[in-house]
Design a protein around this motif. Structure first.
Motif, mmCIF file in Angstrom:
data_model
loop_
_atom_site.group_PDB
_atom_site.id
_atom_site.type_symbol
_atom_site.label_atom_id
_atom_site.label_comp_id
_atom_site.label_asym_id
_atom_site.label_seq_id
_atom_site.Cartn_x
_atom_site.Cartn_y
_atom_site.Cartn_z
ATOM 1 N N GLY A 116 0.785 -1.224 0.000
ATOM 2 C CA GLY A 116 0.000 0.000 0.000
ATOM 3 C C GLY A 116 0.816 1.273 0.000
ATOM 4 O O GLY A 116 0.258 2.365 -0.163
ATOM 5 N N SER A 117 2.139 1.175 0.159
ATOM 6 C CA SER A 117 2.995 2.365 0.225
ATOM 7 C C SER A 117 3.534 2.742 -1.151
ATOM 8 O O SER A 117 3.586 1.916 -2.073
ATOM 9 C CB SER A 117 4.167 2.121 1.183
ATOM 10 O OG SER A 117 3.709 1.878 2.488
ATOM 11 N N SER A 118 3.966 4.005 -1.276
ATOM 12 C CA SER A 118 4.530 4.523 -2.524
ATOM 13 C C SER A 118 5.877 5.177 -2.242
ATOM 14 O O SER A 118 6.155 5.614 -1.127
ATOM 15 C CB SER A 118 3.591 5.552 -3.169
ATOM 16 O OG SER A 118 2.357 4.978 -3.510
ATOM 17 N N GLU A 119 6.693 5.229 -3.270
ATOM 18 C CA GLU A 119 7.984 5.915 -3.190
ATOM 19 C C GLU A 119 8.298 6.517 -4.551
ATOM 20 O O GLU A 119 8.014 5.925 -5.600
ATOM 21 C CB GLU A 119 9.090 4.945 -2.786
ATOM 22 C CG GLU A 119 10.451 5.619 -2.628
ATOM 23 C CD GLU A 119 11.555 4.671 -2.165
ATOM 24 O OE1 GLU A 119 12.622 5.149 -1.759
ATOM 25 O OE2 GLU A 119 11.335 3.437 -2.210
ATOM 26 N N SER A 120 8.905 7.729 -4.544
ATOM 27 C CA SER A 120 9.283 8.408 -5.785
ATOM 28 C C SER A 120 10.793 8.538 -5.870
ATOM 29 O O SER A 120 11.448 8.914 -4.887
ATOM 30 C CB SER A 120 8.636 9.793 -5.860
ATOM 31 O OG SER A 120 7.232 9.697 -5.957
ATOM 32 N N LEU A 121 11.331 8.235 -7.049
ATOM 33 C CA LEU A 121 12.765 8.340 -7.313
ATOM 34 C C LEU A 121 12.956 9.157 -8.588
ATOM 35 O O LEU A 121 12.111 9.124 -9.482
ATOM 36 C CB LEU A 121 13.389 6.957 -7.491
ATOM 37 C CG LEU A 121 13.180 5.964 -6.337
ATOM 38 C CD1 LEU A 121 13.613 4.567 -6.763
ATOM 39 C CD2 LEU A 121 13.954 6.403 -5.117
ATOM 40 N N THR A 122 14.070 9.876 -8.675
ATOM 41 C CA THR A 122 14.333 10.732 -9.832
ATOM 42 C C THR A 122 15.595 10.291 -10.547
ATOM 43 O O THR A 122 16.615 10.005 -9.906
ATOM 44 C CB THR A 122 14.476 12.203 -9.405
ATOM 45 O OG1 THR A 122 13.246 12.650 -8.825
ATOM 46 C CG2 THR A 122 14.783 13.095 -10.612
ATOM 47 N N VAL A 123 15.521 10.254 -11.878
ATOM 48 C CA VAL A 123 16.696 9.966 -12.703
ATOM 49 C C VAL A 123 16.881 11.129 -13.669
ATOM 50 O O VAL A 123 15.901 11.672 -14.195
ATOM 51 C CB VAL A 123 16.538 8.625 -13.454
ATOM 52 C CG1 VAL A 123 15.333 8.629 -14.376
ATOM 53 C CG2 VAL A 123 17.803 8.280 -14.224
ATOM 54 N N THR A 124 18.143 11.554 -13.866
ATOM 55 C CA THR A 124 18.469 12.709 -14.698
ATOM 56 C C THR A 124 19.354 12.288 -15.859
ATOM 57 O O THR A 124 20.328 11.557 -15.676
ATOM 58 C CB THR A 124 19.189 13.790 -13.863
ATOM 59 O OG1 THR A 124 18.321 14.236 -12.812
ATOM 60 C CG2 THR A 124 19.552 14.989 -14.727
ATOM 61 N N PHE A 125 18.996 12.787 -17.063
ATOM 62 C CA PHE A 125 19.786 12.522 -18.270
ATOM 63 C C PHE A 125 20.256 13.836 -18.864
ATOM 64 O O PHE A 125 19.562 14.859 -18.762
ATOM 65 C CB PHE A 125 18.946 11.819 -19.340
ATOM 66 C CG PHE A 125 18.467 10.451 -18.975
ATOM 67 C CD1 PHE A 125 19.321 9.368 -18.966
ATOM 68 C CD2 PHE A 125 17.128 10.239 -18.666
ATOM 69 C CE1 PHE A 125 18.865 8.102 -18.647
ATOM 70 C CE2 PHE A 125 16.660 8.965 -18.352
ATOM 71 C CZ PHE A 125 17.540 7.902 -18.339
ATOM 72 N N ASN A 126 21.404 13.833 -19.532
ATOM 73 C CA ASN A 126 21.747 14.928 -20.427
ATOM 74 C C ASN A 126 20.808 14.876 -21.634
ATOM 75 O O ASN A 126 20.357 13.811 -22.037
ATOM 76 C CB ASN A 126 23.201 14.823 -20.899
ATOM 77 C CG ASN A 126 24.183 15.135 -19.787
ATOM 78 O OD1 ASN A 126 23.830 15.737 -18.767
ATOM 79 N ND2 ASN A 126 25.428 14.712 -19.967
#
Length: 242
Positions: A116-126
């Motif tokens: 039931g839980s959520s998590e957000s992750l960020t990935v960065t590209f040129n």
């Protein structure tokens, strides 16, 4: 020569001397000043990956968001699991994925993701180096079940655009689904994680058939009815944020 003509001659000679001196100025011999052009600013694109655990009670191992080239998928149904995928599917350890062929980035979740839980992750590209994304995690109260999205190309997304996936559960095919005591790393058993032996299963990634628990009559199982799961087990939202 009268005094007036003498003064005029002196003035002319003085002007000539100044002209000569002016012609000898060091400024004429200095090399031109070279300026280094300012490099263009690096343009980047950010993607936020939000994962939600849809199972009734199965904990998920730390989420792995993997950036890689399209020719090197992290997993594919019908193919043999890599050792890195085996380690994730049997032990919940995603660290080896970073060394897989074609992988440029691994962003890992903070820890276990409860039902039931959520998590957000960020990935960065040129801007000119956008690669594909795979998102995957282990269902830790199993022998070798994992869920995820494979080989998604995010480059067509504009800022603010989102794509939503509902991920099925896969069996890595690297360990028998015995559910026996000592074979499951999650809190239902706290048993063994990774085992390099691949005996007892088909050694190919395939859709997971589900668990048969002690409540279903499998006397040797350490799992209970609450550990069952169905598809989909995880929701994944990929949003371009920059």
């Amino acid at each position: 020569m009268n005094r007036l003509n003498f003064k005029k001659s002196a003035i002319v000679l003085g002007m000539c001397s100044l002209a000569v001196l002016g012609g000898c100025s060091d400024n004429d011999s200095l090399p031109p000043v070279e300026t280094t052009p300012t490099p263009p600013a690096v343009v980047t694109q950010d993607y936020t990956v939000t994962v939600t655990n849809l199972t009734p009670s199965q904990p998920l191992s730390p989420i792995a968001v993997v950036a890689h080239n399209a020719d090197n998928p992290i997993f594919s149904a019908g193919t043999e699991a890599s050792v890195a995928l085996e380690n994730l599917a049997e032990a919940g350890d995603n660290s080896d994925l970073e060394s897989e062929d074609g992988v440029s980035q691994l962003v890992s979740g903070a820890g276990i993701l409860a039902a039931g839980s959520s998590e957000s992750l960020t990935v960065t590209f040129n801007q000119d180096e956008i690669e594909n994304l795979s998102i995957l995690t282990m269902l830790v109260n199993t022998n070798d079940a994992f869920t995820g999205v494979s080989n998604f190309d995010p480059s067509s997304l504009e800022v603010g655009d989102k794509m939503t996936f509902r991920a099925n559960v896969y069996d890595s095919g690297t360990e028998a689904n015995s559910e026996a005591k000592g074979t499951i790393p999650g809190p239902a058993d706290s048993g063994e994680g990774f085992n390099p032996s691949r005996e007892g299963d088909v050694n190919k990634v395939h859709i997971h058939p589900g668990v048969i628990t002690q409540d279903d009559g499998l006397a040797d199982s350490v799992l209970k009815a609450s550990d069952r799961f169905d598809n989909p087990a995880m929701k994944v939202v990929i949003e371009r944020t920059k």
